[in-house]
Write an enzyme that holds these catalytic residues in place. Structure first.
Site, PDB file in Angstrom:
ATOM      1  N   ASP A 260      -0.132   5.134   0.751  1.00 51.71           N
ATOM      2  CA  ASP A 260      -0.384   6.080   1.848  1.00 51.71           C
ATOM      3  C   ASP A 260      -0.465   5.322   3.170  1.00 51.71           C
ATOM      4  O   ASP A 260      -1.352   4.495   3.345  1.00 51.71           O
ATOM      5  CB  ASP A 260      -1.726   6.808   1.646  1.00 51.71           C
ATOM      6  CG  ASP A 260      -1.741   7.657   0.389  1.00 51.71           C
ATOM      7  OD1 ASP A 260      -0.667   7.952  -0.142  1.00 51.71           O
ATOM      8  OD2 ASP A 260      -2.849   8.032  -0.043  1.00 51.71           O
TER       9      ASP A 260
ATOM     10  N   ASP B 152       0.869  -1.164   0.000  1.00 49.19           N
ATOM     11  CA  ASP B 152       0.000   0.000   0.000  1.00 49.19           C
ATOM     12  C   ASP B 152       0.922   1.234   0.000  1.00 49.19           C
ATOM     13  O   ASP B 152       2.097   1.135   0.361  1.00 49.19           O
ATOM     14  CB  ASP B 152      -0.865  -0.048   1.264  1.00 49.19           C
ATOM     15  CG  ASP B 152      -1.729   1.164   1.407  1.00 49.19           C
ATOM     16  OD1 ASP B 152      -2.533   1.421   0.510  1.00 49.19           O
ATOM     17  OD2 ASP B 152      -1.590   1.874   2.416  1.00 49.19           O
TER      18      ASP B 152
END
Ligand code: B16
Ligand code: MG
Length: 218
Positions: free
Chosen positions: A12, A10
């Site tokens: 952020d 991922d």
């Protein structure tokens, strides 16, 4: 145990903390619209798509807006966010993020991005790591966003590996749910109450222990 061939990261909250910029941009929009919005409210938007984030921000008032107004507010928030992204530099890596990328490459694993953000390419370019990944899945890649497994399954297909040979690193509850639904080894970053469902959990990216997850390199 299945042999892990790829890591899907991922963006952020795992590699960089753009959530402060998301918060500032949503707060500016909320102030424009005179809707109360706090840092605590922003926590619920972690890993959630832009449209769904706006729905959460509007709460019960969501039905008072037309589709055109919703589109305009999404565009306005994104322009506020992009103004802030202009400040993003390689200094904005979360602690341990560069080291994690290096360690995964050294182990010969495929490394990919699986982010809900439509600004993924901009963020990766500003961090100067756009060229580093074997595949990039972002907010444009699939119709159904996290917690649906679609994005991670799309990335696995792009990598040419089976889902069960992928490990996902996620900081959001929705992302952990998506990775588990995709039958992938799931590594949560953050507190128990948020990512406790993951197979492994660490307090931060810097705390990830690849030896624990994969065993010692040969
Ligand atoms: P955008 P991730 C997510 O990224 C963010 O956590 C979430 O706060 C944001 O609303 C979403 O991307 C969409 O971002 O407005 O740039 O398309 O955590 O999945 O990397
Ligand atoms: Mg995230």
């Amino acid at each position: 145990m299945t042999c892990i061939q790829a890591f899907i990261l991922d963006l952020d909250g795992v590699l960089t903390d753009t959530s402060i910029y998301h918060f500032q941009a949503w707060k500016r929009l909320a102030d424009d619209e005179q809707i109360p919005f706090t840092r605590a409210d922003n926590e619920h938007l972690r890993g959630v798509s832009r449209r769904q984030s706006l729905m959460l921000l509007l709460g019960t008032q969501r039905n008072d807006y037309t589709e055109a107004e919703i589109q305009e507010m999404m565009a306005r928030k994104n322009s506020y966010y992009q103004e802030l992204l202009a400040e993003l530099t390689t200094a904005n890596f979360l602690p341990g993020a560069s080291e994690l990328l290096q360690a995964l490459k050294q182990r010969g694993l495929k490394v990919a991005i699986g982010s809900a953000s439509k600004n993924t390419h901009t963020v990766l370019r500003r961090l100067q790591i756009l060229e580093l990944f074997d595949a990039i899945g972002d907010g444009y890649s699939v119709e159904h966003t996290k917690p649906a497994p679609d994005l991670f399954l799309h990335v696995a297909a792009e990598l040419g590996v089976a889902p069960e040979t992928c490990a996902v690193v996620e900081d959001a509850r929705s992302g952990v749910e998506a990775a588990l639904a995709g039958n992938m080894l799931t590594i949560g970053i953050g507190p128990e109450e948020r990512v406790g469902a993951a197979h492994y959990r660490y307090a931060s990216t810097a705390a990830i222990d690849l030896d624990e997850i994969l065993g010692s390199p040969k």
